[in-house]
Design an enzyme around this catalytic site. Structure first.
Site, short mmCIF file in Angstrom:
data_model
loop_
_atom_site.label_atom_id
_atom_site.label_comp_id
_atom_site.label_asym_id
_atom_site.label_seq_id
_atom_site.Cartn_x
_atom_site.Cartn_y
_atom_site.Cartn_z
N CYS A 64 -9.09 4.02 3.60
CA CYS A 64 -9.76 5.33 3.57
C CYS A 64 -9.91 5.74 2.11
O CYS A 64 -8.91 5.94 1.42
CB CYS A 64 -8.93 6.36 4.33
SG CYS A 64 -9.56 8.03 4.15
N VAL A 65 -11.13 5.82 1.66
CA VAL A 65 -11.40 6.25 0.28
C VAL A 65 -12.06 7.62 0.36
O VAL A 65 -13.16 7.75 0.92
CB VAL A 65 -12.32 5.27 -0.46
CG1 VAL A 65 -12.32 5.58 -1.96
CG2 VAL A 65 -11.91 3.82 -0.23
N ILE A 66 -11.39 8.62 -0.18
CA ILE A 66 -11.93 9.98 -0.11
C ILE A 66 -12.63 10.32 -1.42
O ILE A 66 -12.09 10.09 -2.51
CB ILE A 66 -10.81 11.00 0.22
CG1 ILE A 66 -10.21 10.65 1.60
CG2 ILE A 66 -11.34 12.43 0.23
CD1 ILE A 66 -9.10 11.55 2.06
N GLU B 228 -13.60 13.68 -7.68
CA GLU B 228 -14.52 14.25 -8.67
C GLU B 228 -14.93 13.22 -9.72
O GLU B 228 -15.67 13.53 -10.64
CB GLU B 228 -13.86 15.47 -9.32
CG GLU B 228 -13.79 16.64 -8.35
CD GLU B 228 -13.03 17.82 -8.91
OE1 GLU B 228 -12.57 17.74 -10.06
OE2 GLU B 228 -12.90 18.80 -8.17
N GLU C 17 -7.51 -3.24 -3.08
CA GLU C 17 -6.77 -4.49 -2.88
C GLU C 17 -7.07 -5.16 -1.53
O GLU C 17 -6.59 -6.27 -1.26
CB GLU C 17 -5.26 -4.24 -3.00
CG GLU C 17 -4.77 -4.04 -4.43
CD GLU C 17 -5.19 -2.71 -5.06
OE1 GLU C 17 -5.17 -1.68 -4.36
OE2 GLU C 17 -5.57 -2.72 -6.25
N HIS D 20 -14.61 6.98 -9.53
CA HIS D 20 -13.67 6.03 -8.93
C HIS D 20 -14.11 5.66 -7.52
O HIS D 20 -14.09 4.50 -7.13
CB HIS D 20 -12.29 6.70 -8.88
CG HIS D 20 -11.18 5.77 -9.16
ND1 HIS D 20 -10.51 5.73 -10.34
CD2 HIS D 20 -10.62 4.80 -8.39
CE1 HIS D 20 -9.59 4.79 -10.31
NE2 HIS D 20 -9.63 4.21 -9.13
C1 DLZ Z 1 -6.96 5.09 -7.47
C2 DLZ Z 1 -7.40 5.42 -6.10
C3 DLZ Z 1 -8.04 6.65 -5.84
C4 DLZ Z 1 -8.32 7.67 -6.89
N1 DLZ Z 1 -8.41 6.99 -4.59
C5 DLZ Z 1 -8.18 6.11 -3.59
C6 DLZ Z 1 -8.57 6.43 -2.26
O1 DLZ Z 1 -9.08 7.52 -1.94
N2 DLZ Z 1 -8.35 5.50 -1.31
C7 DLZ Z 1 -7.78 4.27 -1.57
O2 DLZ Z 1 -7.63 3.46 -0.65
N3 DLZ Z 1 -7.39 3.96 -2.81
C8 DLZ Z 1 -7.56 4.84 -3.82
N4 DLZ Z 1 -7.16 4.53 -5.08
C9 DLZ Z 1 -6.40 3.27 -5.31
C10 DLZ Z 1 -7.29 2.03 -5.49
O3 DLZ Z 1 -7.78 1.57 -4.25
C11 DLZ Z 1 -6.45 0.87 -6.11
O4 DLZ Z 1 -5.27 0.69 -5.36
C12 DLZ Z 1 -6.09 1.14 -7.56
O5 DLZ Z 1 -7.25 1.41 -8.32
C13 DLZ Z 1 -5.36 -0.08 -8.19
O6 DLZ Z 1 -6.20 -1.24 -8.16
#
Ligand code: DLZ
Length: 158
Positions: A89-91, A94, A67, A97
């Site tokens: 932060c996107v980790i 598996e 978002e 996504h």
């Molecule tokens: C769904 C999801 C997952 C699995 N992992 C992360 C993450 O590590 N970091 C992050 O910021 N957001 C994650 N999200 C949520 C997605 O960014 C998003 O909010 C959803 O897919 C809804 O659009």
């Protein structure tokens, strides 16, 4: 702050200018909150330390990094905002996504900057593990929030 000063002195200082009248939006993703709060604190403090005024820094939260792009667009279209910092932060998990989110955010943020002709900073960590994230959110590898703030300041002085 040590990292911020090091970053500034390590490169040309030509891009550093008075930012006391500049307005910043910081968009913060709530996923991996411990990490993103630390990114926010560093970015906020670094902007203040370089002369930004508290009243010229607004914060907006979004549910996840995906978002960040739309929220960055909402902020960037406000003509009074000079720069937008996107923190997330996107980790690596598996599933794929991770790839979809990272790709979408990187392209999205680039496009918002180009569309509104102002700095929109990619302050998103994309580590394999929570530990790697913490190492880059105030740990042994510095703080990406701090770097994002420095980058915004430098781009405003371009
Ligand atoms: C769904 C999801 C997952 C699995 N992992 C992360 C993450 O590590 N970091 C992050 O910021 N957001 C994650 N999200 C949520 C997605 O960014 C998003 O909010 C959803 O897919 C809804 O659009």
């Amino acid at each position: 702050m040590a990292t911020a000063l090091k970053s500034l002195s390590a490169h040309s200082s030509k891009n550093i200018q008075d930012i006391s009248a500049r307005k910043f939006a910081i968009v913060v993703s709530e996923w991996n909150e411990e990490v993103t709060e630390s990114l926010f604190s560093a970015a906020y403090q670094t902007l203040l330390q370089h002369g930004a005024k508290k009243e010229n820094i607004i914060r907006k939260n979004v549910p996840g990094s995906f978002e960040l792009t739309l929220a960055a667009q909402w902020c960037a279209q406000d003509e009074s905002i000079d720069a937008v910092l996107c923190l997330g932060c996107v980790i690596q998990g598996e599933t794929r996504h991770f790839d979809f989110i990272c790709d979408a955010v990187a392209h999205g943020i680039t496009n918002v900057g180009l569309k509104f002709n102002k700095p929109v900073i990619f302050g998103v960590l994309t580590p394999d593990t929570q530990q790697q994230a913490m190492d880059r959110a105030g740990g042994k590898h510095g703080n990406k929030g701090d770097e994002a703030a420095i980058t915004a300041v430098k781009m405003l002085g371009f």
